[in-house]
Structures are given as structure tokens and as C-alpha cells.
Design a protein around this motif. Structure first.
Motif, PDB file in Angstrom:
ATOM      1  N   GLU A   1       0.815  -1.211   0.000  1.00 42.59           N
ATOM      2  CA  GLU A   1       0.000   0.000   0.000  1.00 42.59           C
ATOM      3  C   GLU A   1       0.854   1.270   0.000  1.00 42.59           C
TER       4      GLU A   1
ATOM      5  N   GLY B   1     -12.250  -4.655   8.203  1.00 41.03           N
ATOM      6  CA  GLY B   1     -11.722  -4.074   6.981  1.00 41.03           C
ATOM      7  C   GLY B   1     -10.380  -3.400   7.142  1.00 41.03           C
TER       8      GLY B   1
ATOM      9  N   ARG C   1     -10.283  -2.017   0.698  1.00 37.40           N
ATOM     10  CA  ARG C   1     -10.191  -2.607  -0.646  1.00 37.40           C
ATOM     11  C   ARG C   1      -8.996  -3.559  -0.733  1.00 37.40           C
ATOM     12  N   THR C   2      -7.908  -3.216  -0.056  1.00 36.82           N
ATOM     13  CA  THR C   2      -6.740  -4.103  -0.026  1.00 36.82           C
ATOM     14  C   THR C   2      -7.092  -5.426   0.642  1.00 36.82           C
TER      15      THR C   2
ATOM     16  N   ALA D   1     -10.083  -6.767   1.070  1.00 38.02           N
ATOM     17  CA  ALA D   1     -11.038  -7.515   0.253  1.00 38.02           C
ATOM     18  C   ALA D   1     -10.316  -8.228  -0.892  1.00 38.02           C
ATOM     19  N   TYR D   2      -9.329  -7.568  -1.467  1.00 39.07           N
ATOM     20  CA  TYR D   2      -8.539  -8.166  -2.543  1.00 39.07           C
ATOM     21  C   TYR D   2      -7.717  -9.343  -2.025  1.00 39.07           C
TER      22      TYR D   2
END
Length: 404
Positions: free
Chosen positions: A91, A288, A300-301, A303-304
Motif C-alpha cells: 500500500e 476491513g 479494498r486491499t 477484500a482483494y
């Protein structure tokens, strides 16, 4: 030291208290029947602990009970922590998932791949493509474990003194150079195999961050999350649970290592932790990437990372080698550091859709069910983890208590 507490009546969060009680009764029988010395479990839903239990002894010989602050060797439950560390650096732009591992560990620049022959005289070919950071996160690197005893390459690891760990006194950098000099089991990206990938990933974290793995964990993950009892070295041995093998025979050869100042920092299996601490790590994942105002990863990281990254949506049964790992294979894929449930039917498992987690050699386990907003952490100290079907039984016991 910190301890967990009940934060919600089970009914408030859609759980059946009587059914949750089955967890305690079931695993109490494990203790009564001499299968486990003791255990701890925490079940949380919607971010609130609804079931918490401890049973049995942390040390049979000394007659010491399992308590709130008991410290457990978590072995491969270290892997998700190391994977989160790598994802944090991704990230920040400190590394790319597509980076060749050789960018951080030059010894991996000229890796060879096993083709045929014995451990003494193997035939090898050049790697078609470089081993990449993504391969380490997904266990598709071609690296293996010496303790598998299933292939000539495993035997080569043992020949270099690498079975359940490196030779005494060897550090992580040296171990990585040793593995780089041995053939890969297969071309990177073409199969899945449980091995030292996450240990190598730990070295990538060190090089990319300019910190030792212990320093990075303490400063960037453990300290911010309040995981004050988690680390590579246990000094408060009075709280440390004893490690046992089948028949509850004390395993000093493996068990005593955590009480010594480590030369080798194993990102694949070196941490000890408490129920409280690992629950906080699981809660960070379930929320999350954030907990109590501390954000380690973007949602989003995460979830990926918790999607199945095996090619064409394959499961471990079809893409993995049929060896020991900390997960069932059928219906389970693999993400960036976590097993990921794809379909509960093939493995006859009551997985939640997209449930992810991992376990450790001493029968510890955790999972996060993002659909049902559940986290489960179970601690005990029995090697190997394949001795009893603890994980599948725990999953059914918890899942069948969800009523709303």
C-alpha cells in the motif's frame, strides 16, 4: 497483559447461547479423554465477543490451569501477520506484488527447478519466470518444507538442516540464501505447495522496510493493535502453555525454542500470542483493516487479499500438492496469506461463503466469516494439528449457533 471479556448476550447478535455451549461441552470431552491438555476459545459477532471459554490445564505436570492471559505458540498463525506486513508495504509503494524476490534477496536471481533424480543428484531446469512476491503470498513459489518427507526437494532441505526450522544459530537472511540455492519443487505459479514461502516473505519485509521483522511487527502491527503479549520470544514462562504431542507427551524439542532469544525470525511460524491478542488481530481483519481508530490496511486491499487468487478459481484439491497443510483442500482456495472458502460442498465443511483464516502446527486456528460478521479464535497446544478434526468440528459448532 490484557484479557477478553463478554461484550454481548449471544441473542443480541443473532447467536444461540445453548448451541454455543456445545463448543465447551465438546472440547471439554477432549480434555477428559486425554486428547488435549487445555484450550481457550472466543467467538465474536458484529465486533462483540458473545462467547468466551477456557478449559483444562496449560501445564499438566505442574497442574496449572488455562487462564485469560495464557500464552500459546501460534506457529503458522504467524503467516497472516507477515502477510499483512507485506500488504502494508505494498500500500505504501515500498514493494510491488509483481516484484521479483531477487530484488530483495539477490540469491534468488538464478533459481533452478527440479525435473528428476535423487536428492543427491537432481536434474534441474531454469525457472521460466522469476519467483515474485505474489508467489510467496499465495504459496505458489515452488518452495517447500523439509518436514513433508514427500519429495527429493524436501530431502534436500533436511540435508541442509532445515526440517521444522533452520539449523541452530542460523538467521533469516542466511536461511533464505540456503533455500535459494536449492531447486524449486515446480515452476513458480504453476502449483500450490505449503512451504517456507512466508518465511522468505518475512525477509522481503525486512529488506523493503529497513527493519527486522520483530521491529516491524512491534512498531507497525502489534504495538498499534495493543497486542502486547505477542512476539518471537516469551520471557514470562509462567504464563506459557506447555507443548504436547499425541498422548499428551511433553514436546520439549519444539516447545522450549520460544523461551530462547531467537536468532532466526520466522515469519512463517515464529510467534507466540494470547487469545486476547489474536482476537484483536482477527477483529482488525473483520473490520476491513481497522480497529479502535488504528488502520493497518485499506478495506479494498483486505477484500482483494481475501479473494481466491488461485488460477481460474481453482481450489487446493485441484491446484495443490496433496500434503499436510493447516487447511482442508477441497472447496478451499488461497488468497494473499489466507485460505479462502470457495464452496463448502466438496470438502463437506460448513464454511461461510468467503470465510478466510489459517491455523498453526499446535492445533490453534482462527477464521473470519465476512458475510456472517463472525470471528473465531481457538487456542491449544497439541502437535501436529492433523491429530484430531478440531477445526472442522469447531466450524460446525460455531456455524450451527448462528440463528439470525
Amino acid at each position: 497483559m490484557s484479557a477478553l471479556k463478554i461484550e454481548a448476550d449471544p441473542a443480541e447478535v443473532g447467536l444461540d447461547a445453548e448451541r454455543l455451549g456445545r463448543i465447551d461441552r465438546h472440547f471439554a470431552r477432549y480434555v477428559d479423554e486425554g486428547k488435549l491438555a487445555g484450550w481457550s476459545v472466543a467467538v465474536a459477532r458484529r465486533g462483540r465477543v458473545a462467547h468466551l471459554a477456557h478449559h483444562g490445564l496449560r501445564d499438566i505436570e505442574a497442574a496449572l490451569p488455562v487462564e485469560d492471559d495464557t500464552i500459546w505458540r501460534i506457529y503458522s498463525m504467524t503467516k497472516p501477520v507477515t502477510s499483512v506486513a507485506a500488504l502494508m508495504l505494498w500500500e505504501e509503494g515500498a514493494l510491488e506484488l509483481t516484484d521479483p524476490v531477487a530484488k530483495y534477496i539477490p540469491a534468488f536471481a538464478d533459481t533452478r527447478v527440479y525435473r528428476s533424480g535423487s536428492a543427491v543428484n537432481p536434474g534441474t531446469v531454469a525457472a521460466v519466470e522469476p519467483m515474485r512476491v505474489w508467489h510467496l503470498l499465495t504459496h505458489t513459489s515452488g518452495l517447500t518444507y523439509g518436514f513433508h518427507h514427500a519429495h527429493s526437494v524436501d530431502e534436500m532441505y533436511r540435508g541442509k538442516g532445515h526440517e521444522f526450522g533452520p539449523p541452530r544459530g542460523q538467521d533469516l537472511a542466511t536461511a533464505c540464501d540456503t533455500w535459494a540455492g536449492l531447486p524449486l519443487l515446480f515452476q513458480p505459479g504453476t502449483e500450490w505447495n505449503y512451504g517456507v514461502s512466508t518465511d522468505v516473505l518475512g525477509r522481503v519485509v525486512e529488506v523493503a522496510s529497513g527493519m527486522s521483522l520483530a521491529e516491524f511487527f512491534a512498531a507497525r502491527i502489534l504495538g498499534p493493535l495493543g497486542m502486547t503479549d505477542t512476539g518471537f520470544h516469551v520471557t514470562d514462562t509462567d504464563r506459557l502453555a506447555t507443548l504436547y504431542g499425541p498422548g499428551l507427551r511433553r514436546n520439549r524439542a519444539l516447545g522450549d525454542a520460544i523461551t530462547e532469544e531467537p536468532t532466526y525470525l520466522s515469519g512463517g511460524g515464529g510467534l507466540a500470542s494470547t487469545l486476547h491478542d489474536y482476537h484483536r488481530f482477527a477483529q482488525m481483519l473483520a473490520r476491513g483493516g481497522e480497529l479502535d481508530g488504528v488502520r493497518l490496511l485499506g478495506p479494498r486491499t483486505l477484500a482483494y487479499a481475501t479473494r481466491n487468487h488461485l488460477p481460474a478459481g481453482a481450489d487446493l484439491e485441484t491446484f495443490g500438492r496433496p500434503l499436510f497443510s493447516e487447511s482442508v483442500f477441497a472447496g478451499v482456495g488461497f488468497g494473499l496469506g489466507f485460505s479462502v472458502a470457495v464452496d463448502p460442498v466438496p470438502g463437506r465443511q460448513l464454511h461461510g461463503q468467503g470465510e478466510y483464516g489459517w491455523g498453526g502446527l499446535a492445533s490453534t486456528t482462527f477464521h473470519v466469516d465476512p458475510v456472517e460478521e463472525l470471528t473465531v479464535v481457538f487456542m491449544t497446544q497439541l502437535v501436529p494439528s492433523s491429530t484430531y478434526p478440531i477445526r472442522s468440528q469447531l466450524r460446525v459448532l460455531v456455524s450451527s449457533a448462528v440463528t439470525a
